[in-house]
Design an enzyme around this catalytic site. Structure first.
Site, PDB file in Angstrom:
ATOM      1  N   TYR A  40      26.339  24.826  83.686  1.00  0.00           N
ATOM      2  CA  TYR A  40      27.430  25.680  83.224  1.00  0.00           C
ATOM      3  C   TYR A  40      27.214  27.083  83.750  1.00  0.00           C
ATOM      4  O   TYR A  40      26.155  27.408  84.288  1.00  0.00           O
ATOM      5  CB  TYR A  40      27.496  25.691  81.689  1.00  0.00           C
ATOM      6  CG  TYR A  40      26.364  26.458  81.035  1.00  0.00           C
ATOM      7  CD1 TYR A  40      26.534  27.773  80.618  1.00  0.00           C
ATOM      8  CD2 TYR A  40      25.110  25.866  80.842  1.00  0.00           C
ATOM      9  CE1 TYR A  40      25.497  28.479  80.034  1.00  0.00           C
ATOM     10  CE2 TYR A  40      24.072  26.574  80.264  1.00  0.00           C
ATOM     11  CZ  TYR A  40      24.272  27.873  79.856  1.00  0.00           C
ATOM     12  OH  TYR A  40      23.244  28.579  79.290  1.00  0.00           O
ATOM     13  N   SER A  80      22.692  36.969  80.552  1.00  0.00           N
ATOM     14  CA  SER A  80      21.796  38.075  80.176  1.00  0.00           C
ATOM     15  C   SER A  80      20.574  38.174  81.081  1.00  0.00           C
ATOM     16  O   SER A  80      19.838  39.163  81.015  1.00  0.00           O
ATOM     17  CB  SER A  80      21.371  37.970  78.707  1.00  0.00           C
ATOM     18  OG  SER A  80      20.504  36.881  78.491  1.00  0.00           O
ATOM     19  N   GLN A  81      20.359  37.198  81.947  1.00  0.00           N
ATOM     20  CA  GLN A  81      19.331  37.370  82.980  1.00  0.00           C
ATOM     21  C   GLN A  81      19.703  38.490  83.948  1.00  0.00           C
ATOM     22  O   GLN A  81      18.843  39.041  84.640  1.00  0.00           O
ATOM     23  CB  GLN A  81      19.101  36.062  83.749  1.00  0.00           C
ATOM     24  CG  GLN A  81      20.232  35.635  84.663  1.00  0.00           C
ATOM     25  CD  GLN A  81      21.313  34.848  83.954  1.00  0.00           C
ATOM     26  OE1 GLN A  81      21.315  34.740  82.730  1.00  0.00           O
ATOM     27  NE2 GLN A  81      22.228  34.262  84.728  1.00  0.00           N
ATOM     28  N   THR A  91      20.993  34.910  75.220  1.00  0.00           N
ATOM     29  CA  THR A  91      19.722  34.900  74.488  1.00  0.00           C
ATOM     30  C   THR A  91      18.517  35.274  75.353  1.00  0.00           C
ATOM     31  O   THR A  91      17.477  35.641  74.816  1.00  0.00           O
ATOM     32  CB  THR A  91      19.470  33.520  73.865  1.00  0.00           C
ATOM     33  OG1 THR A  91      19.447  32.521  74.901  1.00  0.00           O
ATOM     34  CG2 THR A  91      20.541  33.174  72.847  1.00  0.00           C
ATOM     35  N   LYS A 143      12.600  35.328  72.073  1.00  0.00           N
ATOM     36  CA  LYS A 143      13.056  33.994  72.396  1.00  0.00           C
ATOM     37  C   LYS A 143      11.837  33.094  72.506  1.00  0.00           C
ATOM     38  O   LYS A 143      10.970  33.307  73.351  1.00  0.00           O
ATOM     39  CB  LYS A 143      13.871  33.962  73.685  1.00  0.00           C
ATOM     40  CG  LYS A 143      14.479  32.586  73.966  1.00  0.00           C
ATOM     41  CD  LYS A 143      15.565  32.620  75.025  1.00  0.00           C
ATOM     42  CE  LYS A 143      16.179  31.228  75.193  1.00  0.00           C
ATOM     43  NZ  LYS A 143      17.312  31.231  76.142  1.00  0.00           N
ATOM     44  N   GLU A 187     -12.167  46.360  73.546  1.00  0.00           N
ATOM     45  CA  GLU A 187     -12.766  45.803  74.761  1.00  0.00           C
ATOM     46  C   GLU A 187     -12.566  46.712  75.966  1.00  0.00           C
ATOM     47  O   GLU A 187     -13.235  46.551  76.984  1.00  0.00           O
ATOM     48  CB  GLU A 187     -12.150  44.432  75.062  1.00  0.00           C
ATOM     49  CG  GLU A 187     -12.436  43.369  74.026  1.00  0.00           C
ATOM     50  CD  GLU A 187     -11.857  42.030  74.439  1.00  0.00           C
ATOM     51  OE1 GLU A 187     -12.499  41.335  75.253  1.00  0.00           O
ATOM     52  OE2 GLU A 187     -10.761  41.694  73.962  1.00  0.00           O
TER      53      GLU A 187
END
Length: 325
Positions: free
Chosen positions: A31, A64-65, A97, A170, A289
């Site tokens: 899609y 949203s990428q 998302t 996510k 550390e």
């Protein structure tokens, strides 16, 4: 959402795309995100007309990428305009998302109290069987209209869950419960269609950040820690005009001696270095550390590398006087 002076709730939903606005292509598998406009999204959830008199506005229509600083700044300017109106009760944003947690955190830093900003999306595309977008959008409208949502900055709601912008992440690629709040836990849940929030709100009156004159955000990079990480990778960011670098380190934000030494060199040269961790749960601690004080490193504490990057971007903007508090 916008609360009218006469008591009638009028709504504003800002669309940015995502799977919630996605549709399948009958001629190909999969899609495409960001196909439906936000007006069409509102029509998929007719119940919200019983909650508020909503109107919609398209800010972007992307997966949203592809979210970027330009869209973030456009969202921030529009939200600032809406919140400046005396009758604004809150804002709803539809979003994919994949980077929703980053957009939520960015807006949470800019608008820490007052009228709520609610982000929502979906795991299933808009034309899928049992699409989850309409119910999520309905919940977002309800939450944005709720007085108890004030003074909480930006929040995210999906699948009946309510998350703070700081905690949300996510955690699964395709489950309906794709979002989680990790060790911090949920901020609330929907019970019988109404929001129940578990935590106390922030103090009211915290100042917004004015982004109206900001044309770009400073560049901040992330280096993912792994065995045999090459130190030379780090020097790229110092040479390409970045103001900061986040180490998504192993364990407690750690790295090899060679990598830490190179980070100390670029830090001495003026690059802000923040140690974060590639591990999902836990706190990155100072001087345990790694000799953070001596090397002039900051630590992310509970922030993921991607959220530490956003905070460092805004800190860089403040430092360069590109943004006014």
């Amino acid at each position: 959402m916008i609360l009218g002076t006469g008591g009638t709730i009028a709504g504003r939903i800002l669309g940015t795309g995502g799977t919630i606005a996605g549709r399948a292509d009958s001629d190909a598998p999969g899609y495409k995100s960001g196909v439906l406009n936000v007006d069409a999204l509102v029509r998929t959830a007719p119940e919200i007309r019983n909650i508020a008199d909503v109107s919609a506005e398209q800010i972007a229509n992307i997966g949203s990428q592809d979210m970027n600083d330009s869209v973030w700044l456009a969202l921030a300017r529009r939200i600032a305009e809406l919140r400046a109106a005396d009758n604004v009760a809150g804002v709803v944003i539809t979003h994919g998302t994949d980077t929703m947690e980053e957009t939520a955190f960015f807006l949470d830093l800019l608008f820490p109290s007052g009228a709520p900003i609610i982000l929502t999306g979906s795991v299933r595309r808009s034309d899928a069987m049992s699409a989850d977008g309409p119910a999520n959008l309905r919940d977002a409208v309800v939450l944005a209209s709720a007085p108890e949502a004030r003074n909480r900055g930006a929040m995210v709601t999906m699948s009946g869950q309510i998350h703070t912008a700081r905690a949300v992440r996510k955690g699964h690629i395709e489950d309906l419960d794709a979002l989680s709040s990790g060790a911090m836990g949920l901020a609330g849940r929907f019970v019988a269609g109404k929001p129940t929030i578990f935590r106390a709100p922030r103090p009211g009156g915290l100042p917004d950040f004015d982004v109206t004159s900001l044309v770009a955000l400073p560049k901040v990079g992330i280096v993912f820690g792994h065995a045999n990480l090459e130190p030379g990778t780090i020097r790229y960011f110092a040479e390409e005009g970045y103001v900061g670098l986040i180490l998504a380190g192993v364990g407690n934000g750690n790295a090899s001696e060679a990598v830490l030494s190179t980070l100390a060199d670029v830090s001495a040269g003026g690059l802000w270095v923040v140690r974060a961790s590639r591990v999902d749960i836990g706190f990155v601690t100072r001087n345990i550390e790694v000799e953070d004080d001596a090397m002039k490193f900051a630590v992310s504490v509970d922030l993921s590398p991607q959220k530490a990057r956003i905070l460092t971007q805004l800190a860089g903007a403040l430092e360069s006087r590109q943004i006014a508090a």
